[in-house]
Design a protein around this motif. Sequence first.
Motif, PDB file in Angstrom:
ATOM      1  N   SER A  81       0.820  -1.215   0.000  1.00 48.62           N
ATOM      2  CA  SER A  81       0.000   0.000   0.000  1.00 48.62           C
ATOM      3  C   SER A  81       0.853   1.263   0.000  1.00 48.62           C
ATOM      4  CB  SER A  81      -0.953   0.002   1.203  1.00 48.62           C
ATOM      5  OG  SER A  81      -0.249  -0.175   2.413  1.00 48.62           O
ATOM      6  N   THR A  82       2.015   1.213   0.658  1.00 47.39           N
ATOM      7  CA  THR A  82       2.899   2.383   0.673  1.00 47.39           C
ATOM      8  C   THR A  82       3.489   2.642  -0.713  1.00 47.39           C
ATOM      9  OG1 THR A  82       3.452   2.060   3.011  1.00 47.39           O
ATOM     10  CG2 THR A  82       4.971   3.392   1.701  1.00 47.39           C
ATOM     11  N   MET A  83       3.911   1.581  -1.397  1.00 45.63           N
ATOM     12  CA  MET A  83       4.448   1.767  -2.746  1.00 45.63           C
ATOM     13  C   MET A  83       3.374   2.286  -3.700  1.00 45.63           C
ATOM     14  SD  MET A  83       7.346  -1.161  -3.468  1.00 45.63           S
ATOM     15  CE  MET A  83       6.434  -2.589  -2.883  1.00 45.63           C
ATOM     16  N   LEU A  84       2.122   1.864  -3.496  1.00 49.17           N
ATOM     17  CA  LEU A  84       1.039   2.354  -4.349  1.00 49.17           C
ATOM     18  C   LEU A  84       0.817   3.856  -4.182  1.00 49.17           C
ATOM     19  CD1 LEU A  84      -1.561  -0.551  -4.034  1.00 49.17           C
ATOM     20  CD2 LEU A  84      -0.292   0.119  -6.083  1.00 49.17           C
ATOM     21  N   THR A  87       2.320   5.964  -6.831  1.00 45.82           N
ATOM     22  CA  THR A  87       1.829   5.845  -8.204  1.00 45.82           C
ATOM     23  C   THR A  87       0.626   6.730  -8.502  1.00 45.82           C
ATOM     24  OG1 THR A  87       0.277   4.023  -7.716  1.00 45.82           O
ATOM     25  CG2 THR A  87       2.573   3.424  -8.182  1.00 45.82           C
ATOM     26  N   VAL A  88       0.102   7.435  -7.485  1.00 51.78           N
ATOM     27  CA  VAL A  88      -1.179   8.131  -7.653  1.00 51.78           C
ATOM     28  C   VAL A  88      -1.008   9.437  -8.416  1.00 51.78           C
ATOM     29  CG1 VAL A  88      -2.096   7.092  -5.550  1.00 51.78           C
ATOM     30  CG2 VAL A  88      -0.995   9.337  -5.428  1.00 51.78           C
ATOM     31  N   PHE A 160       8.324   4.625  -2.565  1.00 54.32           N
ATOM     32  CA  PHE A 160       8.892   3.401  -3.127  1.00 54.32           C
ATOM     33  C   PHE A 160      10.008   2.852  -2.244  1.00 54.32           C
ATOM     34  CE2 PHE A 160       7.358   5.304  -7.264  1.00 54.32           C
ATOM     35  CZ  PHE A 160       6.316   4.403  -7.435  1.00 54.32           C
ATOM     36  N   CYS A 161      10.811   3.739  -1.681  1.00 57.07           N
ATOM     37  CA  CYS A 161      11.908   3.286  -0.811  1.00 57.07           C
ATOM     38  C   CYS A 161      11.379   2.654   0.470  1.00 57.07           C
ATOM     39  CB  CYS A 161      12.822   4.465  -0.483  1.00 57.07           C
ATOM     40  SG  CYS A 161      13.794   5.054  -1.888  1.00 57.07           S
ATOM     41  N   ILE A 162      10.394   3.288   1.093  1.00 59.51           N
ATOM     42  CA  ILE A 162       9.813   2.745   2.329  1.00 59.51           C
ATOM     43  C   ILE A 162       9.181   1.387   2.066  1.00 59.51           C
ATOM     44  CG2 ILE A 162       7.993   3.066   4.059  1.00 59.51           C
ATOM     45  CD1 ILE A 162       8.513   6.108   3.783  1.00 59.51           C
TER      46      ILE A 162
END
Length: 388
Positions: A81-84, A87-88, A160-162
């Motif tokens: 969910s964090t990587m998503l 992308t928003v 993306f890093c987290i």
Amino acid sequence: MKKIFLLFFFIMFVIGTDSFILSPLLPLLQKQFHVDTGISGWMVSSYAVGYALFALIAGPLSDLLNRKKVMLWGMLAFSVSTMLCGTVHSFWNMNVFRFAAGVSAAFVTPQVWASIPILVPKEKILRGMGIATAGLSISQMLGLPIGSYLASIHWSVPFFCIGSVSIILSIIIFLLFPDIVPNRQTTQSFTLLKQYSRLLNRNMSRLAFLGYFIFQLGNFGAFSFLGTWLSDQHHLTISQIGNVMLFLGLGNTVGSLGGSTIVHYLGKKRTMYIGICLSILLYIALPYVPSTAYIKADLMAIFIIWGTLFPLMMSLLQTLSDTSRGTIAALANALMYSGTTFGAALAGILYTNMNSFISISLFASICFFVFICLFATSGIMRSYKITR
């Protein structure tokens, strides 16, 4: 034991970085998504809402299930969910995925606080709480500035890093963390309402949790708009705001790692009273300090105090029950993120209508005063014996 302490530290570091990353990024994302200051705080609050709502379920369930499995699946969902979030392309999509990240984190962090009293010898519980808190502290000292610098490349890079680091932590949890299974008697007598009824049937518990909520209301209400205030009033860039946040994290780290020594020297009640009184004075003075250097010093002093008081608060709350530790941790975290939600919203209203950080600092100070009155009245500090 050292490996477990390190695992707890890094879990709290990553989740702490993700929790607070929106504060220095808020001015940038506000422009990116074309929203005004009054509603921009919901990008902070959406994460908190997800956490607060689902922590109330995750905590009691974790007292019923294997804590390792709850932590593992929660961390995997958190990473996705964090990587998503990176992308928003719209304000509302960001809120949806921040909400999902908050829901996922609600299944992870209560396991840390609840596992410490189970896995750690009694004489090292306060130290363990301090190490976990240090993960949150250093996430402000290093994670937030690093996040700010990464955002100067592109705002999506920190997310993306987290998320990538969270996947690595999921693997370590699978390999290292021991199974913690509840006893059969606990599972047989479990119901969601019964867990909370059993925990909150005493006046001490009710007053202590209410005080904790009000503390976090003021704490995160002020914190959420530090970045906006520094940008508007002091004209700092996002990298400069990250430098200021470095001193917050440094102060919190010093307090969390050295706080147990202060508590043993002054005593729990005196530490709490002195810390809250100093915090009120420092917050009232904050809008009037003449330069960025003084702002850094003021905020560092505040967060040294917070780093000292937070492990003490969590240790005190964990004494309320021996059989509902996950419920206690989840309720405390739910109240913290509820405080973040309403605190950020109220601070946004105050900041927009009064166009000044003074109103927010006064609001925080009043919350801290109410907190110490409720905590003292509850009697929780008299029920706790601090051990080394």
